[in-house]
Design an enzyme around this catalytic site. Sequence first.
Site, short mmCIF file in Angstrom:
data_model
loop_
_atom_site.label_atom_id
_atom_site.label_comp_id
_atom_site.label_asym_id
_atom_site.label_seq_id
_atom_site.Cartn_x
_atom_site.Cartn_y
_atom_site.Cartn_z
N LYS A 1 0.87 -1.18 0.00
CA LYS A 1 0.00 0.00 0.00
C LYS A 1 0.90 1.23 0.00
O LYS A 1 1.75 1.37 0.87
CB LYS A 1 -0.84 -0.02 1.29
CG LYS A 1 -2.32 0.17 1.06
CD LYS A 1 -3.09 0.08 2.36
CE LYS A 1 -4.21 1.08 2.39
NZ LYS A 1 -5.01 0.95 3.61
N ASP B 1 -16.70 -0.42 -0.62
CA ASP B 1 -15.36 -0.81 -1.09
C ASP B 1 -14.43 -1.11 0.08
O ASP B 1 -13.32 -1.59 -0.13
CB ASP B 1 -14.75 0.29 -1.98
CG ASP B 1 -14.76 1.65 -1.31
OD1 ASP B 1 -15.84 2.09 -0.87
OD2 ASP B 1 -13.69 2.28 -1.21
P1 AMP Z 1 -9.92 4.50 0.85
O1 AMP Z 1 -10.22 5.84 1.41
O2 AMP Z 1 -8.59 3.98 1.26
O3 AMP Z 1 -10.98 3.50 1.09
O4 AMP Z 1 -9.81 4.73 -0.73
C1 AMP Z 1 -10.89 5.01 -1.58
C2 AMP Z 1 -10.41 4.99 -3.01
O5 AMP Z 1 -9.47 6.05 -3.25
C3 AMP Z 1 -9.70 3.72 -3.43
O6 AMP Z 1 -10.03 3.45 -4.76
C4 AMP Z 1 -8.24 4.09 -3.28
O7 AMP Z 1 -7.42 3.30 -4.10
C5 AMP Z 1 -8.25 5.54 -3.74
N1 AMP Z 1 -7.13 6.29 -3.15
C6 AMP Z 1 -6.99 6.66 -1.87
N2 AMP Z 1 -5.84 7.33 -1.69
C7 AMP Z 1 -5.22 7.40 -2.88
C8 AMP Z 1 -3.99 7.96 -3.35
N3 AMP Z 1 -3.16 8.59 -2.54
N4 AMP Z 1 -3.70 7.81 -4.66
C9 AMP Z 1 -4.52 7.17 -5.49
N5 AMP Z 1 -5.69 6.63 -5.12
C10 AMP Z 1 -6.05 6.73 -3.82
MG MG Z 2 -10.53 1.54 0.77
#
Ligand code: AMP
Ligand code: MG
Length: 493
Positions: free
Chosen positions: A115, A254
């Site tokens: 990650k 998700d």
């Molecule tokens: P999360 O908040 O971790 O559940 O992420 C929600 C979505 O945003 C997922 O598709 C992640 O892969 C994407 N995402 C979160 N942070 C980043 C980042 N720094 N760069 C690219 N995609 C991100």
């Molecule tokens: Mg996520």
Amino acid sequence: MPGKELPLIAFDNSYSRLPEHFFRPAKPAAAAQPQLIRYNQALADQLGIALDIGDTARLAQIFSGQVLPVGAEPIAMAYSGHQFGHFNPQLGDGRALLLGEVIDQEGRRRDIQLKGAGPTAFSRNGDGLAALGPVLREYIVSEAMAALGIPTTRALAAVLTGEPVIRETVLPGAVFTRVAASHIRVGTFQYFAARGDTDGVKTLADHVIERHYPEVTGAENPYAALLSAISVRQAELIARWLSVGFIHGVMNTDNVAISGETIDFGPCAFLDEYDPKKVFSSIDQRGRYAYANQPGIGQWNIARLAECLLPLLDEDEEKAVEVANGVLSQFGDVFQAAWLAAFRAKLGLVGEKDEDRMLVSDFLDLMQRGEADFTLTFRALCKLAGGADDAVLEAQFADPAGLADWLVRWRERLQGGRSAAEIQAQMETVNPALIPRNHRIEEAIQAAIYNDFSFFHRLSDALRKPFAEDPDVADLCQPPRPEQRVTRTFCGT
Ligand code: AMP
Ligand code: MG
């Protein structure tokens, strides 16, 4: 450019054998100066990984993605998701890549994912990177959950990249290595369903059955049995969260693992004082994911999964909806039973009596009114069971009114052939003394940003034994002083 080395991780990648549109190939970004922060040797042993813990430089190379072990096939998984109730058809691993899968010592297939190792085809406008803070938070909390006995993804490694990450300020970049039974989410099913790709939904469902729920294969309607099994694990998981005061913080579809593991530790937090309406996440302004809303949201998320599975449940749409509703209607009962079982154990009760639910909820009401610390109050109750004076418990309450009457009822119900010491000992196996308190996580992160990891290690070490009462970590068990309170937590982006 990442180079290749000899295999010491025995990869066996089943997800990358699925149809091409399930994922995109991915490539870890270059990191200037990878530096190992922590490596989870006990977990590595479970996974049969034979890397030398003494060779921290090499571990840093591997777990920052600079060296790809033989057999690794980095991919970014496709998924969609409902974020705070709004559907986003195109999410996917934007800052994560799956290195591959291994079969662990118990024969279970486990994913190894990096990650924060750079952008992928799903990064949209994001940089694909992770700042040090969220990496340490996930390391601490996911391992604490594991030590508490709650199904969760695990932390294998944390590495500094030596690269800056630009957020509100410039922060040290890091890569977190996550281990999961799989990274398949409710949102993964939604990805195919939203595209009208019923074959994709079926292929995924069959993969999930083989991988996580082989027991449903023989069922009359295997896909209904699958939905039901996933629903049961989710309901039981959320009951476990509530039993330790955990707030996930961002239960978007998700972020719901089909395996029933806790996944995605973004703005998560543990309760200090008991408050069922508690929200920490800065982006959860309406309290959608508040502590006590979690079971209702869990059911809502499973309803989204059921919608995806409809074409597999029955050819006749009306019948399919009927089957789905039948499963969904059980969620509440499964949750209630799991919740009551968990809290009965916390109160030291054996057997089941009609009055138990009331006994538990009256105690929680008293805690809420008395602003009692969730963890320390249950721990104090263990001591009362062992014969300690009521004052030990009263000390946890700003206002102990009503407590004495409740204790009379509790002691009456507690009766039955066990010694006081036995009851206390049993209660102390389910009521932790130590949880990862928000202010301590924050303290570990702040020190680490200034390159002092000693408190992060001390906290991580202590959290491996949450049920022990170790005088050396007494300070870590305490709730925050007013000036230490963390009132807001943030997503890891
Ligand atoms: P999360 O908040 O971790 O559940 O992420 C929600 C979505 O945003 C997922 O598709 C992640 O892969 C994407 N995402 C979160 N942070 C980043 C980042 N720094 N760069 C690219 N995609 C991100
Ligand atoms: Mg996520």
